[in-house]
Scaffold this motif. Sequence first.
Motif, PDB file in Angstrom:
ATOM      1  N   ASP A  22      -1.551  -8.409  -1.664  1.00 49.05           N
ATOM      2  CA  ASP A  22      -1.292  -8.993  -0.749  1.00 49.05           C
ATOM      3  C   ASP A  22       0.409  -9.055  -0.584  1.00 49.05           C
ATOM      4  OD1 ASP A  22      -0.535 -10.478  -2.848  1.00 49.05           O
ATOM      5  OD2 ASP A  22      -1.010 -12.400  -1.641  1.00 49.05           O
ATOM      6  N   ARG A  23       1.031  -8.406  -1.457  1.00 49.35           N
ATOM      7  CA  ARG A  23       2.521  -8.246  -1.483  1.00 49.35           C
ATOM      8  C   ARG A  23       2.796  -6.990  -1.222  1.00 49.35           C
ATOM      9  NH1 ARG A  23       1.199 -12.049  -5.330  1.00 49.35           N
ATOM     10  NH2 ARG A  23       1.535 -10.884  -7.155  1.00 49.35           N
ATOM     11  N   PRO A  25       3.143  -2.972   0.755  1.00 48.68           N
ATOM     12  CA  PRO A  25       2.934  -2.530   2.171  1.00 48.68           C
ATOM     13  C   PRO A  25       2.000  -1.564   2.409  1.00 48.68           C
ATOM     14  CG  PRO A  25       4.770  -1.353   0.862  1.00 48.68           C
ATOM     15  CD  PRO A  25       4.129  -2.334   0.210  1.00 48.68           C
ATOM     16  N   HIS A  26       1.288  -0.976   1.157  1.00 48.40           N
ATOM     17  CA  HIS A  26       0.011  -0.110   1.325  1.00 48.40           C
ATOM     18  C   HIS A  26      -0.849  -0.656   0.581  1.00 48.40           C
ATOM     19  CE1 HIS A  26       2.621   2.674   3.525  1.00 48.40           C
ATOM     20  NE2 HIS A  26       3.657   2.382   2.797  1.00 48.40           N
ATOM     21  N   ALA A  27      -2.190  -0.153   0.444  1.00 48.93           N
ATOM     22  CA  ALA A  27      -3.418  -0.408  -0.576  1.00 48.93           C
ATOM     23  C   ALA A  27      -2.743   0.053  -1.987  1.00 48.93           C
ATOM     24  CB  ALA A  27      -4.401   0.489  -0.070  1.00 48.93           C
ATOM     25  N   PRO A  28      -3.130  -0.731  -2.770  1.00 45.87           N
ATOM     26  CA  PRO A  28      -2.540  -0.570  -4.335  1.00 45.87           C
ATOM     27  C   PRO A  28      -3.014   0.857  -4.580  1.00 45.87           C
ATOM     28  CG  PRO A  28      -3.497  -2.683  -3.963  1.00 45.87           C
ATOM     29  CD  PRO A  28      -3.895  -1.997  -2.909  1.00 45.87           C
ATOM     30  N   ARG A  29      -2.353   1.564  -5.209  1.00 49.12           N
ATOM     31  CA  ARG A  29      -2.639   2.876  -6.061  1.00 49.12           C
ATOM     32  C   ARG A  29      -1.882   2.845  -7.271  1.00 49.12           C
ATOM     33  NH1 ARG A  29      -2.489   9.308  -3.875  1.00 49.12           N
ATOM     34  NH2 ARG A  29      -4.262   9.929  -5.529  1.00 49.12           N
ATOM     35  N   PRO A  30      -2.162   1.913  -8.306  1.00 53.41           N
ATOM     36  CA  PRO A  30      -1.535   2.062  -9.665  1.00 53.41           C
ATOM     37  C   PRO A  30      -1.413   3.609 -10.204  1.00 53.41           C
ATOM     38  CG  PRO A  30      -3.086   0.454  -9.595  1.00 53.41           C
ATOM     39  CD  PRO A  30      -3.385   1.239  -8.358  1.00 53.41           C
ATOM     40  N   PHE A  90       3.235  -0.559 -11.599  1.00 54.40           N
ATOM     41  CA  PHE A  90       2.358   0.528 -11.516  1.00 54.40           C
ATOM     42  C   PHE A  90       2.068   0.937  -9.796  1.00 54.40           C
ATOM     43  CE2 PHE A  90       1.273  -1.208 -15.404  1.00 54.40           C
ATOM     44  CZ  PHE A  90       1.372  -0.004 -16.307  1.00 54.40           C
ATOM     45  N   CYS A  91       2.446   0.025  -8.856  1.00 51.31           N
ATOM     46  CA  CYS A  91       2.406   0.351  -7.636  1.00 51.31           C
ATOM     47  C   CYS A  91       3.781   0.524  -6.708  1.00 51.31           C
ATOM     48  CB  CYS A  91       1.411  -0.532  -6.775  1.00 51.31           C
ATOM     49  SG  CYS A  91      -0.249  -0.635  -7.524  1.00 51.31           S
ATOM     50  N   TYR A  92       3.497   1.269  -5.539  1.00 57.75           N
ATOM     51  CA  TYR A  92       4.729   1.399  -4.621  1.00 57.75           C
ATOM     52  C   TYR A  92       5.017   0.273  -4.316  1.00 57.75           C
ATOM     53  CZ  TYR A  92       7.387   2.881  -0.671  1.00 57.75           C
ATOM     54  OH  TYR A  92       8.221   3.116   0.378  1.00 57.75           O
ATOM     55  N   PRO A  93       6.335  -0.470  -4.307  1.00 57.45           N
ATOM     56  CA  PRO A  93       6.513  -1.839  -3.702  1.00 57.45           C
ATOM     57  C   PRO A  93       6.810  -1.716  -2.239  1.00 57.45           C
ATOM     58  CG  PRO A  93       8.380  -1.026  -5.105  1.00 57.45           C
ATOM     59  CD  PRO A  93       7.148   0.103  -5.186  1.00 57.45           C
ATOM     60  N   GLY A  94       7.226  -0.479  -1.560  1.00 57.53           N
ATOM     61  CA  GLY A  94       7.762  -0.536  -0.487  1.00 57.53           C
ATOM     62  C   GLY A  94       9.378  -0.245  -0.276  1.00 57.53           C
ATOM     63  N   LYS A  95       9.606  -0.259   1.059  1.00 55.66           N
ATOM     64  CA  LYS A  95      11.088   0.202   1.232  1.00 55.66           C
ATOM     65  C   LYS A  95      11.987  -1.003   1.557  1.00 55.66           C
ATOM     66  CE  LYS A  95      11.526   4.558   1.235  1.00 55.66           C
ATOM     67  NZ  LYS A  95      12.465   5.210   0.284  1.00 55.66           N
ATOM     68  N   GLY A  96      13.100  -1.207   0.760  1.00 53.24           N
ATOM     69  CA  GLY A  96      14.056  -2.253   1.337  1.00 53.24           C
ATOM     70  C   GLY A  96      15.232  -1.883   2.095  1.00 53.24           C
ATOM     71  N   GLY A  98      18.153  -0.860   0.679  1.00 50.00           N
ATOM     72  CA  GLY A  98      18.852  -0.030   0.262  1.00 50.00           C
ATOM     73  C   GLY A  98      18.229   1.039  -0.700  1.00 50.00           C
ATOM     74  N   GLY A  99      17.049   0.985  -0.403  1.00 51.59           N
ATOM     75  CA  GLY A  99      16.013   2.001  -0.997  1.00 51.59           C
ATOM     76  C   GLY A  99      14.851   1.027  -1.357  1.00 51.59           C
ATOM     77  N   ASP A 100      13.928   1.690  -2.482  1.00 48.56           N
ATOM     78  CA  ASP A 100      12.769   0.957  -2.714  1.00 48.56           C
ATOM     79  C   ASP A 100      12.881  -0.345  -3.086  1.00 48.56           C
ATOM     80  OD1 ASP A 100      11.480   3.410  -1.839  1.00 48.56           O
ATOM     81  OD2 ASP A 100      11.077   3.941  -4.068  1.00 48.56           O
ATOM     82  N   LEU A 101      12.061  -1.310  -2.936  1.00 49.10           N
ATOM     83  CA  LEU A 101      12.017  -2.617  -3.190  1.00 49.10           C
ATOM     84  C   LEU A 101      11.854  -2.650  -5.026  1.00 49.10           C
ATOM     85  CD1 LEU A 101       9.651  -4.163  -0.521  1.00 49.10           C
ATOM     86  CD2 LEU A 101      12.251  -4.477  -1.011  1.00 49.10           C
ATOM     87  N   PRO A 102      12.227  -3.759  -5.476  1.00 58.35           N
ATOM     88  CA  PRO A 102      12.171  -3.852  -7.050  1.00 58.35           C
ATOM     89  C   PRO A 102      10.572  -3.833  -7.446  1.00 58.35           C
ATOM     90  CG  PRO A 102      13.269  -5.343  -6.293  1.00 58.35           C
ATOM     91  CD  PRO A 102      12.814  -4.916  -5.012  1.00 58.35           C
ATOM     92  N   PRO A 103      10.264  -3.314  -8.530  1.00 53.29           N
ATOM     93  CA  PRO A 103       8.773  -3.435  -8.946  1.00 53.29           C
ATOM     94  C   PRO A 103       8.321  -4.775  -8.899  1.00 53.29           C
ATOM     95  CG  PRO A 103      10.168  -2.318 -10.830  1.00 53.29           C
ATOM     96  CD  PRO A 103      10.999  -3.186  -9.781  1.00 53.29           C
ATOM     97  N   GLN A 104       6.975  -4.908  -8.692  1.00 48.55           N
ATOM     98  CA  GLN A 104       6.147  -6.069  -8.647  1.00 48.55           C
ATOM     99  C   GLN A 104       6.068  -6.713  -9.942  1.00 48.55           C
ATOM    100  OE1 GLN A 104       4.814  -8.074  -6.282  1.00 48.55           O
ATOM    101  NE2 GLN A 104       5.804  -6.600  -4.793  1.00 48.55           N
ATOM    102  N   PRO A 105       6.829  -8.052 -10.044  1.00 49.48           N
ATOM    103  CA  PRO A 105       6.984  -8.431 -11.609  1.00 49.48           C
ATOM    104  C   PRO A 105       5.882  -8.933 -12.467  1.00 49.48           C
ATOM    105  CG  PRO A 105       7.222 -10.191  -9.888  1.00 49.48           C
ATOM    106  CD  PRO A 105       7.048  -8.991  -9.115  1.00 49.48           C
ATOM    107  N   ALA A 106       4.533  -8.758 -11.471  1.00 51.03           N
ATOM    108  CA  ALA A 106       3.227  -9.359 -12.507  1.00 51.03           C
ATOM    109  C   ALA A 106       2.741  -8.147 -13.322  1.00 51.03           C
ATOM    110  CB  ALA A 106       2.220  -9.673 -11.405  1.00 51.03           C
TER     111      ALA A 106
END
Length: 197
Positions: A22-23, A25-30, A90-96, A98-106
Motif C-alpha cells: 500500500d506504500r 507506486p507499483h506492484a511489489p517486485r522484491p 527489496f522493492c522499488y520505492p518510487g520517485k521523489g 531529488g531521485g528515488d525515494l528511500p527504501p521502505q523501512p520494514a
Amino acid sequence: MSLATDLPDLLTAIRACRLCEDRLPHAPRPVVQAAPSARLLIIGQAPGSKVHASGHAFDDDSGDRLRDWTGIDSATFYDPALIAHMPTGFCYPGKGKGGDLPPQPACAPLWHARLLAALPGLRLTLLVGQYAQKRYLPRGFAPNLTEAVHRWRDAPEGLFPLPHPAWRSRMWMARNPWFEAEVLPDLRERVRHALRG
C-alpha cells in the motif's frame, strides 16, 4: 533442516512479500539473489525503476559502474553461487523530488537477519550507499557517507563501505580523488580474494 534447504523457501517468501504494497507506486517486485555458497554480499539501497522492470539487481547504469569499481564481470555478478544481493529495501520505492525515494523501512528488519543466517560462506560484504552503512556500520563510525568511505580501512572486518554508484558518483569521485586512487585498488583486491576458490 539445513541452510541449503531453508534458503529456497526463504527466497520464495521474500519474493512473495507484500508487506509494503500500500506504500509502493507499483506492484511489489522484491529483488534478491543468494545461495548458501555465496562469498560476496552486496547490500545496496533499493531497486530503481530499471531494476524493478528486469528483476535483476543493479541492472542499470549504476550496476555498470559498480561492476567497474569491483572488477566483477556480469556473469560473475549474477551468479548466486558466488555473489548475493540483499538491498536495504527489496522493492522499488518510487520517485521523489531529488531521485528515488528511500527504501521502505520494514524490509531490512523483516528479512535481513534470516537471509544472513542462510549465507554461511560470506567473506566480504559491500555496503553500497548510506542506508546500508547506517544499518551495518557501528553507531558513530562516521558522520556522513564520504567519511565512512574514507575510513574504509577502519570498518569492521568483512565490511566495505562504498558510495552509491549512481550518476552523481562521478561528481563525488571528482571531489574525492582518493577514492579512485586508494579505495578502488583495495576493493578490487578484496573482492578477488573473497571470490577466490
